[in-house]
Design a protein around this motif. Structure first.
Motif: not given
Length: 395
Positions: A247, A249, A254, A258, A306, A311, A313
């Motif tokens: 992940i 961010v 973001q 998320m 996501l 976001v 990922c």
């Protein structure tokens, strides 16, 4: 033939990875690269393995396509004369011999520029041509250790760890490409070549980027954070119900998206997590909350949600999963080439995609001395002269 470097001739006296990675890239871009080894072969990577494919090393295959190969005994006067004759016709010479070796052979920049003032001469060493370490050999692993990279890689529990590939070599090879291309461009104005002094140590230290800057600004020695980020939270791996995923961010927007996608709507307004600075201060608390949430569903579930939320990922792929990715196929990042000894060989494609002058794989990674006679005939040598050089073990 296509490629933006068509017409550029590169004389490659390097071996192992940093130099060969550079010259493979130049070859991918269209340059005519001549790889020079000692009779019998002197690139150590030809013997690094397993794995081998029909006795051809996978390691050697990774950095040597789009080259022709010759063998020349540089310890002989006639062998050195061949290199001088080739250098006279070349745009670029690259080597990675230890400091002082090329000078001893009379193949240093000052000697060669007298016969080819336009020559771009790139020397790669562990520590460069100046400083107290200039005489020391430099292998990637040692450079990763000395550069500080290993001190920030791994966790406090694991101790210092190296990166999974010879990243110092790869970075130096990339810097060599940059330096050579810039010098070729400058030559268009001045008409003159120049020498490029590249060190693995310098390249790796320059690539410490924010980790080095964090220290230089704060005076605090960075600690190993494993998969966590020293400046951003959450920016790490999390365990899901079935596997781990990454992940990343990078900003407050973001983070809000998320949390919304995960059903954690209260987090963005929590005083402890309002800004990245706050999230850094409360890293352990936030990480604990997110870890519990991620473990409720499979990675594919979170990735879908996501991705829709914008976001960054992704899954933690092993090599099989990487080359099974549809994106790899779509970007031609897996290519095949026929090899006279190894058979059909799979190689990683070039990451450079031009609109008009595309990169191409035109030549297989060459066998030892595969093109010696061809190249020497281009120099004007006759068959009987080549046979004489063979008999004298010059080639």
């Amino acid at each position: 033939m296509s490629g933006p470097l068509v017409g550029i001739k590169v004389l490659d006296l390097s071996r192992v990875l940093a130099g060969p990675y550079c010259t493979m890239t130049l070859g991918d871009l269209g340059a005519d690269v001549i790889k020079v080894e000692s009779p019998g072969g002197s690139d150590d990577t030809r013997h690094w393995g397993p794995p081998f494919q029909n006795n051809v090393s996978a390691y050697y295959l990774c950095a040597n396509r789009n080259k022709r190969a010759i063998t020349v005994n540089l310890k002989s006067e006639k062998g050195r004369q061949i290199i001088k004759d080739l250098a006279k016709q070349s745009d670029v010479l690259i080597h990675n011999f230890k400091y002082g070796t090329m000078e001893k052979w009379g193949l240093d920049y000052d000697s060669l520029k007298s016969i080819n003032p336009g020559l771009i001469y790139c020397g790669i060493t562990g520590f460069g041509k100046t400083g107290p370490y200039k005489h020391l050999p430099g292998y990637d692993f040692v450079i990763q250790a000395m550069s500080g990279l290993m001190s920030i890689t791994g966790t406090e529990e694991s101790g210092p760890m190296k990166v999974g590939v010879a990243i110092s070599d790869v970075l130096t090879g990339m810097n060599a490409v940059i330096g050579i291309l810039a010098a070729l461009n400058e030559r268009n104005q001045s008409g003159l070549g120049q020498s490029i002094d590249l060190a693995l140590f310098d390249s790796q230290v320059s690539a410490l980027v924010n980790a080095a800057s964090n220290y230089l600004v704060s005076g605090k020695v960075p600690k190993r954070l494993g998969n966590e980020h020293p400046n951003i939270v959450p920016y790490q791996t999390f365990k899901t119900k079935d596997r781990e995923m990454a992940i990343a961010v990078g900003n407050d927007g973001q983070f809000k998206r998320m949390c919304s996608a995960m059903g954690l709507d209260s987090l963005p307004s929590d005083e402890r997590f309002l800004t990245n600075e706050k999230r850094l201060e409360n890293r352990k608390v936030l990480t604990s909350i997110l870890s519990d949430a991620f473990q409720q569903e499979n990675a594919s579930h979170w990735q879908s949600l996501l991705n829709q939320a914008g976001v960054p990922c992704g899954p933690i792929n092993d090599m099989k999963a990487v080359f099974d990715e549809e994106q790899i196929q779509a970007r031609n990042m897996l290519v095949e080439v026929d090899h006279p000894e190894a058979g059909k060989v799979s190689l990683v494609g070039s990451p450079i995609h031009y609109s008009r002058t595309p990169v191409s794989v035109r030549k297989h990674p060459p066998m030892v001395g595969e093109h010696t006679e061809e190249v020497l005939k281009e120099l004007g040598l006759k068959e009987y002269e080549i046979n004489s050089l063979k008999a004298e073990k010059v080639i």
